[in-house]
Design a protein around this motif. Sequence first.
Motif, PDB file in Angstrom:
ATOM      1  N   TRP A  19       0.827  -1.209   0.000  1.00 50.02           N
ATOM      2  CA  TRP A  19       0.000   0.000   0.000  1.00 50.02           C
ATOM      3  C   TRP A  19       0.864   1.262   0.000  1.00 50.02           C
ATOM      4  N   LEU A  20       0.320   2.305  -0.640  1.00 53.53           N
ATOM      5  CA  LEU A  20       0.862   3.659  -0.560  1.00 53.53           C
ATOM      6  C   LEU A  20      -0.294   4.640  -0.598  1.00 53.53           C
ATOM      7  N   ILE A  21      -0.059   5.831  -0.099  1.00 49.55           N
ATOM      8  CA  ILE A  21      -0.999   6.939  -0.275  1.00 49.55           C
ATOM      9  C   ILE A  21      -0.318   7.963  -1.176  1.00 49.55           C
ATOM     10  N   PRO A  22      -1.065   8.875  -1.788  1.00 45.34           N
ATOM     11  CA  PRO A  22      -0.464   9.838  -2.719  1.00 45.34           C
ATOM     12  C   PRO A  22       0.688  10.646  -2.140  1.00 45.34           C
ATOM     13  N   SER A  23       0.631  10.921  -0.842  1.00 42.38           N
ATOM     14  CA  SER A  23       1.674  11.764  -0.226  1.00 42.38           C
ATOM     15  C   SER A  23       2.880  10.961   0.248  1.00 42.38           C
ATOM     16  N   ALA A  24       2.880   9.644   0.019  1.00 46.53           N
ATOM     17  CA  ALA A  24       3.946   8.787   0.555  1.00 46.53           C
ATOM     18  C   ALA A  24       4.892   8.300  -0.537  1.00 46.53           C
ATOM     19  N   GLN A  25       6.179   8.261  -0.178  1.00 52.03           N
ATOM     20  CA  GLN A  25       7.189   7.540  -0.948  1.00 52.03           C
ATOM     21  C   GLN A  25       7.484   6.233  -0.221  1.00 52.03           C
ATOM     22  N   GLY A  29       9.028   0.844   4.049  1.00 49.22           N
ATOM     23  CA  GLY A  29       8.643   1.947   4.905  1.00 49.22           C
ATOM     24  C   GLY A  29       7.896   3.004   4.131  1.00 49.22           C
ATOM     25  N   TRP A  30       7.430   3.990   4.829  1.00 48.63           N
ATOM     26  CA  TRP A  30       6.766   5.146   4.212  1.00 48.63           C
ATOM     27  C   TRP A  30       7.502   6.419   4.596  1.00 48.63           C
ATOM     28  N   PHE A  31       7.562   7.347   3.635  1.00 50.13           N
ATOM     29  CA  PHE A  31       8.042   8.700   3.909  1.00 50.13           C
ATOM     30  C   PHE A  31       7.009   9.651   3.346  1.00 50.13           C
ATOM     31  N   VAL A  32       6.297  10.319   4.233  1.00 43.83           N
ATOM     32  CA  VAL A  32       5.143  11.132   3.863  1.00 43.83           C
ATOM     33  C   VAL A  32       5.450  12.603   4.067  1.00 43.83           C
ATOM     34  N   THR A  33       5.156  13.410   3.055  1.00 44.66           N
ATOM     35  CA  THR A  33       5.165  14.863   3.189  1.00 44.66           C
ATOM     36  C   THR A  33       3.724  15.330   3.051  1.00 44.66           C
ATOM     37  N   LEU A  34       3.178  15.907   4.079  1.00 40.42           N
ATOM     38  CA  LEU A  34       1.773  16.292   4.067  1.00 40.42           C
ATOM     39  C   LEU A  34       1.515  17.390   3.039  1.00 40.42           C
ATOM     40  N   PRO A  35       0.411  17.289   2.281  1.00 45.31           N
ATOM     41  CA  PRO A  35       0.164  18.172   1.134  1.00 45.31           C
ATOM     42  C   PRO A  35      -0.137  19.608   1.542  1.00 45.31           C
ATOM     43  N   PRO A  36      -0.067  20.540   0.582  1.00 40.20           N
ATOM     44  CA  PRO A  36      -0.240  21.976   0.874  1.00 40.20           C
ATOM     45  C   PRO A  36      -1.579  22.336   1.512  1.00 40.20           C
ATOM     46  N   ASP A  37      -2.639  21.574   1.206  1.00 40.15           N
ATOM     47  CA  ASP A  37      -3.950  21.907   1.760  1.00 40.15           C
ATOM     48  C   ASP A  37      -4.204  21.266   3.125  1.00 40.15           C
ATOM     49  N   HIS A  38      -3.196  20.601   3.667  1.00 42.49           N
ATOM     50  CA  HIS A  38      -3.351  19.939   4.958  1.00 42.49           C
ATOM     51  C   HIS A  38      -3.092  20.920   6.101  1.00 42.49           C
ATOM     52  N   GLU A  39      -3.705  20.658   7.250  1.00 40.53           N
ATOM     53  CA  GLU A  39      -3.497  21.497   8.432  1.00 40.53           C
ATOM     54  C   GLU A  39      -2.028  21.600   8.800  1.00 40.53           C
ATOM     55  N   PHE A  40      -1.275  20.502   8.610  1.00 39.80           N
ATOM     56  CA  PHE A  40       0.154  20.483   8.942  1.00 39.80           C
ATOM     57  C   PHE A  40       0.985  20.387   7.657  1.00 39.80           C
ATOM     58  N   ALA A  41       0.649  21.200   6.698  1.00 42.50           N
ATOM     59  CA  ALA A  41       1.297  21.161   5.385  1.00 42.50           C
ATOM     60  C   ALA A  41       2.812  21.247   5.498  1.00 42.50           C
ATOM     61  N   GLY A  42       3.481  20.360   4.748  1.00 45.83           N
ATOM     62  CA  GLY A  42       4.936  20.363   4.707  1.00 45.83           C
ATOM     63  C   GLY A  42       5.597  19.546   5.786  1.00 45.83           C
ATOM     64  N   LYS A  43       4.874  19.222   6.841  1.00 44.40           N
ATOM     65  CA  LYS A  43       5.466  18.384   7.886  1.00 44.40           C
ATOM     66  C   LYS A  43       5.562  16.944   7.379  1.00 44.40           C
ATOM     67  N   ARG A  44       6.484  16.188   7.987  1.00 46.38           N
ATOM     68  CA  ARG A  44       6.785  14.871   7.444  1.00 46.38           C
ATOM     69  C   ARG A  44       6.584  13.765   8.475  1.00 46.38           C
TER      70      ARG A  44
END
Length: 420
Positions: A119-125, A136-151
């Motif tokens: 599985w992956l989500i769009p924001s995950a590598q 593993g997953w490495f996620v950068t939260l998208p610009p429209d997220h409450e915590f945008a840019g956090k990982r």
Amino acid sequence: MNAEIISVGTELLLGEIVDSNAAFVARELAARGVTLRRKATVGDNLERISGLIEEALTRADLVILGGGLGPTDDDLTRESIAAVAGETPTEDPELLIWLDDLFTSRGRVMAPINRKQTWLIPSAQALPNPLGTAPGWFVTLPPDHEFAGKRIAALPGPPREMTRMFREELLPRLNLPEWAFWAVTLHTAGIGESNVAELLGELTRVANPSVATYARRSGTDVRVAASAATSGEAEHLAAPVLAQVRAALGNYIWAEEKPGDPPATLARAVAALLAGRSLGIVEAGSSGSLAVQFAGESALKGVAISDDHATLLTLGLTPVTLGEAGLGSQAAALELAHGARERFGADMGLSVSAVTQGEAAGQVAVAIVGENLERSALVNWPGDAGQVRERAATAALNLAFRALGQSPVGQVSTGQQVNS
């Protein structure tokens, strides 16, 4: 950068597994100038895991989760991150091919349950895992997220997989600035943590360099650490404070240890102070707790361990001392130390004479003797038999270190109180 660690697994909460992964990640982050705000442990529960992630994101730029990447229904780290990101996980075709090939190469057929690990989500590598089946997953939260840019990073639970993925896959993606962490730990003996803190005074309130104290079985450790752009600059920054700590603690320090050094032990420090002289040990009531500390040390010439009074009488204890002063007396410890020296033909004799049962339980005497040297100490702590034995060994090591390191030739001292 501020970071938090979340360890996932009910087995961690129940104490069935020791969480060495969080300690590893904490050390690695500190060495790179990352400030670790908090470490938390949570069981295999979707709502609790996602709640902890959201809470951590209010404080941290990076949240690292360990564990919960297996294929079973109670492996919920992926689902929890997806819930926080507001995204739906789907199977990644490339990961599915990789995982199927992995099973085939091992002569096995991949079970349908393992497809969850692709599985992956769009924001995950995906973070490759050459040692296991859980990327593993490495996620950068998208610009429209409450915590945008956090990982958010998710790493597998097995330590070998986690450490390799952290170093080879996660660290390069973090793009951390050049930063260095330098530290040295000073090991002390014969002085309590509160006394150490009193001697250090205001030094423990400085941020960088920092000075921190830690109570250990053998005494109190003091860590002096600094951060800077390079290791050399960090060491230079720490140098004046380190000099102040050394001056304040003086002869209480028995070793200095840097990260990566072989673990320092008080017994090894005592062996070094023996400077080629041999050592005989007699233990009464401590069940070999002292002797085992010297395992592998060439200075140790012989050991006698017994709780039997008749046997102890053959090792140097006199009936008068046993009857009048008792086993946990300094007189008994001195006689057994002389007996250790004579029995094994050693240059030095070291003894423990401990009482682990009855009204006098916790009373311990230790002694060291040699040519022109005779020292003993009396200590008394409440505790069960195991604690008494452990503390008795520590008291003997403390006494030996201080006697061998500080006593002028010819000095005789008795009646010392040892603070361990």
